[in-house]
Design a protein around this motif. Sequence first.
Motif, PDB file in Angstrom:
ATOM      1  N   UNK A 131       0.823  -1.217   0.000  1.00 57.81           N
ATOM      2  CA  UNK A 131       0.000   0.000   0.000  1.00 57.81           C
ATOM      3  C   UNK A 131       0.856   1.265   0.000  1.00 57.81           C
ATOM      4  N   UNK A 132       2.028   1.193   0.586  1.00 55.61           N
ATOM      5  CA  UNK A 132       2.896   2.382   0.643  1.00 55.61           C
ATOM      6  C   UNK A 132       3.374   2.815  -0.733  1.00 55.61           C
ATOM      7  N   UNK A 133       3.254   1.941  -1.744  1.00 55.76           N
ATOM      8  CA  UNK A 133       3.654   2.321  -3.102  1.00 55.76           C
ATOM      9  C   UNK A 133       2.725   3.382  -3.683  1.00 55.76           C
ATOM     10  N   UNK A 134       1.609   3.663  -2.994  1.00 55.83           N
ATOM     11  CA  UNK A 134       0.703   4.727  -3.442  1.00 55.83           C
ATOM     12  C   UNK A 134       1.305   6.119  -3.269  1.00 55.83           C
ATOM     13  N   UNK A 135       2.283   6.249  -2.397  1.00 56.72           N
ATOM     14  CA  UNK A 135       2.887   7.569  -2.159  1.00 56.72           C
ATOM     15  C   UNK A 135       3.472   8.109  -3.468  1.00 56.72           C
ATOM     16  N   UNK A 136       3.068   9.343  -3.791  1.00 55.92           N
ATOM     17  CA  UNK A 136       3.495   9.964  -5.033  1.00 55.92           C
ATOM     18  C   UNK A 136       2.569   9.696  -6.194  1.00 55.92           C
ATOM     19  N   UNK A 137       1.652   8.746  -6.015  1.00 51.97           N
ATOM     20  CA  UNK A 137       0.705   8.410  -7.078  1.00 51.97           C
ATOM     21  C   UNK A 137      -0.642   9.096  -6.832  1.00 51.97           C
ATOM     22  N   UNK A 138      -1.499   9.046  -7.828  1.00 50.35           N
ATOM     23  CA  UNK A 138      -2.823   9.671  -7.729  1.00 50.35           C
ATOM     24  C   UNK A 138      -3.910   8.605  -7.719  1.00 50.35           C
ATOM     25  N   UNK A 139      -4.923   8.843  -6.883  1.00 50.94           N
ATOM     26  CA  UNK A 139      -6.062   7.922  -6.767  1.00 50.94           C
ATOM     27  C   UNK A 139      -7.346   8.725  -6.995  1.00 50.94           C
ATOM     28  N   UNK A 140      -8.054   8.399  -8.050  1.00 53.13           N
ATOM     29  CA  UNK A 140      -9.355   9.016  -8.290  1.00 53.13           C
ATOM     30  C   UNK A 140     -10.389   8.316  -7.435  1.00 53.13           C
ATOM     31  N   UNK A 141     -11.102   9.063  -6.617  1.00 49.63           N
ATOM     32  CA  UNK A 141     -12.017   8.457  -5.643  1.00 49.63           C
ATOM     33  C   UNK A 141     -13.458   8.875  -5.945  1.00 49.63           C
ATOM     34  N   UNK A 142     -14.300   7.887  -6.181  1.00 44.66           N
ATOM     35  CA  UNK A 142     -15.723   8.143  -6.354  1.00 44.66           C
ATOM     36  C   UNK A 142     -16.324   8.392  -4.971  1.00 44.66           C
ATOM     37  N   UNK A 143     -16.997   9.539  -4.793  1.00 48.52           N
ATOM     38  CA  UNK A 143     -17.570   9.956  -3.503  1.00 48.52           C
ATOM     39  C   UNK A 143     -16.464  10.186  -2.466  1.00 48.52           C
ATOM     40  N   UNK A 144     -15.525  11.024  -2.819  1.00 46.00           N
ATOM     41  CA  UNK A 144     -14.388  11.311  -1.950  1.00 46.00           C
ATOM     42  C   UNK A 144     -14.813  11.884  -0.605  1.00 46.00           C
ATOM     43  N   UNK A 145     -15.853  12.727  -0.593  1.00 40.22           N
ATOM     44  CA  UNK A 145     -16.260  13.377   0.663  1.00 40.22           C
ATOM     45  C   UNK A 145     -17.250  12.551   1.479  1.00 40.22           C
ATOM     46  N   UNK A 146     -17.675  11.413   0.932  1.00 37.43           N
ATOM     47  CA  UNK A 146     -18.616  10.553   1.653  1.00 37.43           C
ATOM     48  C   UNK A 146     -17.894   9.302   2.166  1.00 37.43           C
TER      49      UNK A 146
END
Length: 343
Positions: A131-146
Motif C-alpha cells: 500500500x505504501x507504493x501509493x505515495x506519489x501516485x494519484x487515486x481518483x475516488x468516487x464519492x471522496x467526501x462521503x
Amino acid sequence: MKHIAAKLAGLSLAAVSLFALAACKPETEEPPQGDDTVYTVVAPDGAPALALVNAIEGGDEMFDYQVVDSSTIQTYVTGANPSADFCILPVNAASKLLGTGEVYQMVGTVTNGNLYFLSAEDNADLTADSLSTLVGKSVGVVQLTNVPGLTLQVVLNKYDIPYSIVGNDEEKKEDAVNLIAFDAANVTPAGGCDYYLCPEPAASTKVKGTASAAKPFRIAGDLQALYGEEDGYPQAVLVAKRSVLESGTEAVEALTTYLEASENYLASVEPETVLNALDGVRTEGLAASFNANNLTSTVIANCSVRFTPASECKDKVNAFLEELIAVNETAAKTVSDGFYYNA
C-alpha cells in the motif's frame, strides 16, 4: 328513592370518566403483538437493498418493503412521526441522526464494504505490504467526501501513509498519496490517475466495459481487506423504532432471521431473481442501481452482505465511528450505549 338516584348518578359519572379516558388514549400506542400490523422496512437502492432480497422473496405479509433513493433515506427516520419501522442506512448517518437511541436503535450491521481499486497501468496490486507504493501516485475516488473517500483515508491512517486531497489541476505531491474526487462516469483508463476507488457495481462494470481497450481496467485492490478486519468494516446498519423493538418482538425476530440467512441465500441466487425482487418494491421512476448489464454473482459477493447483531459488533462500530471522526469531525458522531439494541 334519593339513595337509588344518587347511586345511578354515580354510575353515570363513572361511565363518562371511563369514556373520557378511552378517548384520551394516545394514538401512537403500539398495537398488541399478534395483530395484523404491517411493518414498513426501508432501504436505499444499491448494495444495502441486497440485504432485503431474501426477506422480500419470503413473501411475509407482516412487512411492507420499500427501496428508495439513497439521497432521501434520512427522511424516513427523522421528523415528528418517522415513517420507517425498520430502516437500513449508512452507519455514519445513523450515528448522526439516531445516535442517542431515543427513537431508533441499531439492530445490527448488514453490509461490510463494497469498494475496490481499479488500475489500467502496470501498477502493483494493493495489499497490506504494497500500500505504501501509493505515495506519489494519484487515486481518483468516487464519492471522496462521503463514506468511500472517508474510509480510504481511515485505511491510509491505519498504515501511517500520508495523503493529500488535491484538485484535478493541482500539482501532485511526491511525498503523499494524491486523492482526487471523481464522478463514476468519468472513471476511464485515460482519466489520468494511477488508481481509482469505486464501489460495486461500478467497479465491475468498468472492468467489463474496458476489456477490449488498449489499457483495460483490472481490480487492483480490495479496501475491505486493507481495512484490516477479516470481515470488512461496518458500512450499512439496520435500525428499528424502539416502540417496535419493545412491542413487535415477532416482527423483529422474523426480519432478523431473514437477514441472518441473506449471506448464504445471495451466494447461490440468480441475479435475475434479485433484480425482479428489487424492481417490485423500488420507488416508481427511480433509476435502479442494479440491472441486467451490471449485476452478476461476483458483484453480489463483492457487496459483502452479512448480518451481525448489534451485541456482537458494538465495539467494531464504535471504533469505526471514531476513525471516521478522526478524518472529519462532521462525518459521524459518537453514539450512546442506548443506540445498540440487545435482544
